[in-house]
Enzyme design. Structure first.
Site, short mmCIF file in Angstrom:
data_model
loop_
_atom_site.label_atom_id
_atom_site.label_comp_id
_atom_site.label_asym_id
_atom_site.label_seq_id
_atom_site.Cartn_x
_atom_site.Cartn_y
_atom_site.Cartn_z
N SER A 129 8.31 -62.41 -31.54
CA SER A 129 8.12 -61.79 -30.17
C SER A 129 8.15 -60.45 -30.25
O SER A 129 8.80 -59.75 -30.92
CB SER A 129 9.05 -62.54 -29.38
OG SER A 129 9.07 -61.91 -28.20
N TYR A 166 18.48 -64.30 -29.00
CA TYR A 166 16.94 -64.60 -29.11
C TYR A 166 16.26 -63.51 -29.61
O TYR A 166 15.60 -63.70 -30.67
CB TYR A 166 16.43 -65.15 -27.82
CG TYR A 166 14.59 -65.19 -27.65
CD1 TYR A 166 14.37 -66.17 -28.28
CD2 TYR A 166 13.88 -64.38 -27.39
CE1 TYR A 166 13.15 -66.56 -28.58
CE2 TYR A 166 12.63 -64.40 -27.50
CZ TYR A 166 12.13 -65.57 -28.04
OH TYR A 166 10.71 -65.77 -28.07
#
Length: 255
Positions: free
Chosen positions: A134, A147
């Site tokens: 990501s 995350y």
């Protein structure tokens, strides 16, 4: 037998990758890995090739052992491996439960590494390997700290793996998109502090991210940012001290 393996295939990016690999590579089989068997069965029925449903929870080490044994038994050529399984939770580190913390690390980091490890002997020259990270991995992100840290791990792991596999002819790419329109948002907000990130603008369709990243992987690029915003974040992370994007992000997430 030539196969593709996709983790997280029951929805979102994993589902999009499975359908595009079916059209792009025409494998004999696509091994579809996720927890929700009924969704995998439905996806298998939409593929042109045979979809083999492997309903398993990759947070559990024994699931990877099952995959490893199946590969050893059938000895296929893995023409493509896409590790798309993962999830995130919004909130500060103190907002997350022990289960949320452990599961995020187990799925986003450990399972991707272990699945990749057991598949490496079956990748041949021309095989494709995509690890779905990501753009969150480019810099620390308060409010979704853990995350972002798991995706930073996966990004660095993939970059070093690419170097280790040089000379084998395997195309290795870390996929680093911006927000993607999947179930991620609902899962991320199901936490003690769902308003830690208030808005997720400019989200891309999973089909667009899969197509973009497969094209970049075909060109043998190390990182596929899949859009101008994550590309700017990647460049910014290389020229700015971490406190600058963190401060900017901390304001944007509260808007």
């Amino acid at each position: 037998m030539k196969i593709a393996i996709v983790t997280g295939a029951s929805s979102g990016l994993g589902r999009a990758y499975a359908k595009q690999l079916d059209r792009l590579l025409h494998p004999d089989e696509i091994w579809l890995i996720a927890r929700r068997e009924e969704r995998l069965q439905a996806l298998a029925g939409e593929l042109g090739c045979r979809g083999r449903v492997l309903a398993m929870d990759l947070k559990r080490r024994e699931s990877v052992e099952v995959l490893e044994a199946l590969l050893a038994e059938e000895r296929p050529e893995v023409a493509a491996l896409v590790c798309a399984a993962g999830f995130g939770k919004f909130g500060r580190a103190q907002d997350l439960t022990a289960e949320e913390t452990g599961d995020m690390i187990a799925l986003n980091c450990r399972s991707a590494v272990e699945v990749t490890r057991v598949c490496l002997p079956y990748l041949e020259r021309g095989s494709r390997l995509l690890e779905v990270a990501s753009c969150a991995g480019f810099q620390p992100l308060p409010g979704m700290n853990l995350y972002a840290a798991t995706k930073a791990f996966l990004l660095r792991y993939t970059q070093a793996l690419r170097w280790e596999l040089r000379g084998r002819g395997v195309k290795v790419t870390a996929v680093c998109p911006y927000w993607v329109k999947t179930e991620f948002m609902a899962v991320a907000r199901d936490t003690a502090n769902p308003d830690a990130v208030r808005h997720t603008p400019f989200a891309m369709r999973p089909e667009a991210v899969a197509a973009w990243s497969l094209t970049m992987n075909g060109l043998d690029l190390a990182v596929a940012t899949c859009g101008p915003i994550p590309f700017a974040m990647e460049v910014g992370s290389k020229v700015l001290p971490a406190c600058v994007p963190m401060a900017l992000w901390d304001k944007l997430r509260r808007m």
